[in-house]
Design a protein around this motif. Sequence first.
Motif, PDB file in Angstrom:
ATOM      1  N   GLY A 102      -0.077   6.714 -14.770  1.00 31.78           N
ATOM      2  CA  GLY A 102       0.876   6.062 -13.880  1.00 31.78           C
ATOM      3  C   GLY A 102       1.187   6.919 -12.673  1.00 31.78           C
ATOM      4  O   GLY A 102       1.251   6.424 -11.541  1.00 31.78           O
ATOM      5  N   HIS A 103       1.373   8.220 -12.890  1.00 27.88           N
ATOM      6  CA  HIS A 103       1.615   9.128 -11.770  1.00 27.88           C
ATOM      7  C   HIS A 103       0.405   9.175 -10.848  1.00 27.88           C
ATOM      8  O   HIS A 103       0.532   9.106  -9.619  1.00 27.88           O
ATOM      9  N   LEU A 104      -0.795   9.255 -11.433  1.00 30.51           N
ATOM     10  CA  LEU A 104      -2.013   9.265 -10.629  1.00 30.51           C
ATOM     11  C   LEU A 104      -2.153   7.977  -9.817  1.00 30.51           C
ATOM     12  O   LEU A 104      -2.598   8.003  -8.658  1.00 30.51           O
ATOM     13  N   SER A 105      -1.772   6.855 -10.407  1.00 29.81           N
ATOM     14  CA  SER A 105      -1.895   5.566  -9.714  1.00 29.81           C
ATOM     15  C   SER A 105      -0.891   5.436  -8.578  1.00 29.81           C
ATOM     16  O   SER A 105      -1.222   4.923  -7.503  1.00 29.81           O
ATOM     17  N   VAL A 106       0.336   5.889  -8.805  1.00 27.63           N
ATOM     18  CA  VAL A 106       1.342   5.818  -7.731  1.00 27.63           C
ATOM     19  C   VAL A 106       0.954   6.754  -6.595  1.00 27.63           C
ATOM     20  O   VAL A 106       1.096   6.408  -5.412  1.00 27.63           O
ATOM     21  N   ASP A 107       0.447   7.930  -6.922  1.00 26.37           N
ATOM     22  CA  ASP A 107      -0.069   8.833  -5.883  1.00 26.37           C
ATOM     23  C   ASP A 107      -1.135   8.130  -5.051  1.00 26.37           C
ATOM     24  O   ASP A 107      -1.151   8.227  -3.817  1.00 26.37           O
ATOM     25  N   LEU A 108      -2.033   7.418  -5.714  1.00 25.47           N
ATOM     26  CA  LEU A 108      -3.082   6.671  -5.013  1.00 25.47           C
ATOM     27  C   LEU A 108      -2.480   5.613  -4.088  1.00 25.47           C
ATOM     28  O   LEU A 108      -2.859   5.491  -2.921  1.00 25.47           O
ATOM     29  N   LEU A 109      -1.520   4.862  -4.611  1.00 26.25           N
ATOM     30  CA  LEU A 109      -0.947   3.751  -3.850  1.00 26.25           C
ATOM     31  C   LEU A 109      -0.132   4.218  -2.645  1.00 26.25           C
ATOM     32  O   LEU A 109       0.048   3.454  -1.687  1.00 26.25           O
ATOM     33  N   LEU A 138       5.120  -0.446  -2.401  1.00 21.53           N
ATOM     34  CA  LEU A 138       4.036  -0.620  -3.352  1.00 21.53           C
ATOM     35  C   LEU A 138       3.772  -2.102  -3.567  1.00 21.53           C
ATOM     36  O   LEU A 138       4.648  -2.934  -3.318  1.00 21.53           O
ATOM     37  N   PRO A 139       2.576  -2.465  -4.032  1.00 20.67           N
ATOM     38  CA  PRO A 139       2.322  -3.877  -4.361  1.00 20.67           C
ATOM     39  C   PRO A 139       3.220  -4.302  -5.523  1.00 20.67           C
ATOM     40  O   PRO A 139       3.824  -3.443  -6.185  1.00 20.67           O
ATOM     41  N   PRO A 140       3.341  -5.593  -5.787  1.00 18.08           N
ATOM     42  CA  PRO A 140       4.159  -6.047  -6.914  1.00 18.08           C
ATOM     43  C   PRO A 140       3.795  -5.286  -8.184  1.00 18.08           C
ATOM     44  O   PRO A 140       2.616  -5.156  -8.519  1.00 18.08           O
ATOM     45  N   THR A 141       4.814  -4.771  -8.849  1.00 17.67           N
ATOM     46  CA  THR A 141       4.590  -3.864  -9.971  1.00 17.67           C
ATOM     47  C   THR A 141       5.331  -4.323 -11.214  1.00 17.67           C
ATOM     48  O   THR A 141       6.496  -4.719 -11.145  1.00 17.67           O
ATOM     49  N   LEU A 142       4.653  -4.257 -12.343  1.00 19.28           N
ATOM     50  CA  LEU A 142       5.270  -4.444 -13.653  1.00 19.28           C
ATOM     51  C   LEU A 142       5.283  -3.099 -14.355  1.00 19.28           C
ATOM     52  O   LEU A 142       4.246  -2.441 -14.472  1.00 19.28           O
ATOM     53  N   ILE A 143       6.463  -2.687 -14.818  1.00 19.90           N
ATOM     54  CA  ILE A 143       6.595  -1.461 -15.594  1.00 19.90           C
ATOM     55  C   ILE A 143       7.097  -1.827 -16.979  1.00 19.90           C
ATOM     56  O   ILE A 143       8.113  -2.511 -17.114  1.00 19.90           O
ATOM     57  N   GLN A 144       6.384  -1.371 -17.995  1.00 20.60           N
ATOM     58  CA  GLN A 144       6.824  -1.534 -19.377  1.00 20.60           C
ATOM     59  C   GLN A 144       7.004  -0.149 -19.996  1.00 20.60           C
ATOM     60  O   GLN A 144       6.144   0.703 -19.856  1.00 20.60           O
ATOM     61  N   ALA A 145       8.135   0.052 -20.664  1.00 16.72           N
ATOM     62  CA  ALA A 145       8.398   1.316 -21.345  1.00 16.72           C
ATOM     63  C   ALA A 145       9.059   1.021 -22.683  1.00 16.72           C
ATOM     64  O   ALA A 145       9.636  -0.057 -22.891  1.00 16.72           O
ATOM     65  N   VAL A 148       1.253 -10.281   1.061  1.00 19.14           N
ATOM     66  CA  VAL A 148       0.957  -9.870   2.433  1.00 19.14           C
ATOM     67  C   VAL A 148       2.122 -10.243   3.352  1.00 19.14           C
ATOM     68  O   VAL A 148       2.560  -9.458   4.195  1.00 19.14           O
ATOM     69  N   GLU A 149       2.655 -11.451   3.178  1.00 14.97           N
ATOM     70  CA  GLU A 149       3.791 -11.879   3.996  1.00 14.97           C
ATOM     71  C   GLU A 149       5.011 -11.000   3.735  1.00 14.97           C
ATOM     72  O   GLU A 149       5.748 -10.633   4.646  1.00 14.97           O
ATOM     73  N   HIS A 150       5.209 -10.628   2.448  1.00  8.16           N
ATOM     74  CA  HIS A 150       6.359  -9.789   2.094  1.00  8.16           C
ATOM     75  C   HIS A 150       6.248  -8.406   2.737  1.00  8.16           C
ATOM     76  O   HIS A 150       7.211  -7.894   3.313  1.00  8.16           O
ATOM     77  N   VAL A 151       5.058  -7.798   2.667  1.00  7.89           N
ATOM     78  CA  VAL A 151       4.855  -6.476   3.264  1.00  7.89           C
ATOM     79  C   VAL A 151       5.060  -6.537   4.771  1.00  7.89           C
ATOM     80  O   VAL A 151       5.714  -5.679   5.364  1.00  7.89           O
ATOM     81  N   GLY A 152       4.528  -7.581   5.413  1.00  8.27           N
ATOM     82  CA  GLY A 152       4.683  -7.719   6.848  1.00  8.27           C
ATOM     83  C   GLY A 152       6.149  -7.832   7.247  1.00  8.27           C
ATOM     84  O   GLY A 152       6.591  -7.198   8.208  1.00  8.27           O
ATOM     85  N   ALA A 153       6.897  -8.617   6.505  1.00  6.73           N
ATOM     86  CA  ALA A 153       8.323  -8.791   6.794  1.00  6.73           C
ATOM     87  C   ALA A 153       9.083  -7.494   6.587  1.00  6.73           C
ATOM     88  O   ALA A 153       9.970  -7.120   7.361  1.00  6.73           O
ATOM     89  N   ALA A 194      -2.355   0.555   3.334  1.00  8.57           N
ATOM     90  CA  ALA A 194      -2.690  -0.411   4.380  1.00  8.57           C
ATOM     91  C   ALA A 194      -3.607  -1.515   3.864  1.00  8.57           C
ATOM     92  O   ALA A 194      -3.695  -2.580   4.480  1.00  8.57           O
ATOM     93  N   ASN A 195      -4.281  -1.262   2.765  1.00  6.25           N
ATOM     94  CA  ASN A 195      -5.184  -2.250   2.174  1.00  6.25           C
ATOM     95  C   ASN A 195      -4.996  -2.213   0.656  1.00  6.25           C
ATOM     96  O   ASN A 195      -5.874  -1.771  -0.087  1.00  6.25           O
ATOM     97  N   PRO A 196      -3.831  -2.685   0.187  1.00  7.71           N
ATOM     98  CA  PRO A 196      -3.442  -2.437  -1.203  1.00  7.71           C
ATOM     99  C   PRO A 196      -4.082  -3.400  -2.197  1.00  7.71           C
ATOM    100  O   PRO A 196      -4.597  -4.455  -1.820  1.00  7.71           O
ATOM    101  N   PRO A 197      -4.036  -3.034  -3.484  1.00  8.75           N
ATOM    102  CA  PRO A 197      -4.461  -3.963  -4.528  1.00  8.75           C
ATOM    103  C   PRO A 197      -3.469  -5.103  -4.675  1.00  8.75           C
ATOM    104  O   PRO A 197      -2.386  -5.085  -4.067  1.00  8.75           O
ATOM    105  N   ALA A 198      -3.822  -6.080  -5.491  1.00  9.79           N
ATOM    106  CA  ALA A 198      -2.946  -7.240  -5.675  1.00  9.79           C
ATOM    107  C   ALA A 198      -1.657  -6.862  -6.377  1.00  9.79           C
ATOM    108  O   ALA A 198      -0.591  -7.439  -6.091  1.00  9.79           O
ATOM    109  N   ALA A 199      -1.720  -5.908  -7.306  1.00 10.66           N
ATOM    110  CA  ALA A 199      -0.549  -5.564  -8.110  1.00 10.66           C
ATOM    111  C   ALA A 199      -0.824  -4.291  -8.888  1.00 10.66           C
ATOM    112  O   ALA A 199      -1.948  -3.767  -8.891  1.00 10.66           O
TER     113      ALA A 199
END
Length: 298
Positions: free
Chosen positions: A133-140, A212-219, A287-292, A147-152
């Motif tokens: 998760g830390h590695l992925s957030v660093d990537l994002l 960040l793109p839409p994110t689901l966190i489960q703990a 995309v619309e959300h990020v632009g806004a 500027a060219n993010p994944p879907a989620a």
Amino acid sequence: MWLTRRAIAGVMGTFGPSLTGTRVEPVNSVLPDGRRVVGEWVYGPRVATAVNGAIYYVHGSGYTMCSPRTHRRLTSWLSSLTGLPVFSVDYRLAPRYRFPTAADDVRAGWDWVPRACGLPAERIVIAADSAGGHLSVDLLLQPDVAANPPAAAVLFSPLLDLSFELCAARELQRRDPAVRAATMARLVALYLVGVDPTHHRLKLDVAGGPPLPPTLIQAGGAEVLEADARQLAAEIRAAGGSCELQVWPDQMHVFQSLPRLSPEAPKAMTHAARFVAESLRAPERWVEHVGATRQAAG
């Protein structure tokens, strides 16, 4: 370390075996710039090779243990539930390989996946657990990825605070039945030898970074990383991102990977698969959300 790796692999293999009928395709590729990408494509039972979407998976275990093989229950399950192939990156482990090797391997894998499957970033979902998760957030948070993010993103028990102060404070309230904060800190320290802990790729500024793109966190409600999950969710929202946080009562660290121990694992994975499907159906809204958000910030 060798014995610990074998023990962890044994537990995961016993209580979280991969699904029968899973197909695995090993990958050992080289990008045009010379970076090597190692990992495996995982296809759950009856999942087709050619689909209009994919999942990029980054496994956890403190930068020192586990592999795509140990995590095949999670990856084959995700593939089966979503109908998508999953590429699980096999990044190099500490103590032999220290920071930023794992992070750089994860970035190389991300640069390779769209080329390999012929899909744009918005048709790919990042999933990860624990240190993954830390590695992925660093990537994002890297500007060109943002500027060219994944879907989620789907994060199971993500690690955020590498100082483990959040874990230690959480442990005072309720002890984790499986792992101690001090043990986790010692493992991660093997990856961080000789590095300033305030380095921007270690002490991640999520709240001050791009959305960040839409994110689901489960703990799990019984794990020390519950505090990290809550903090990460709060920082994602502070940056203008959308985050759904689920804390599953009395569950342990990455309980989704051990369905023979956790009756809640199938419910959690079904919800994660639904989140993936909904995210891939609605890239235009993201995309619309990020632009806004950027317009308002500017």
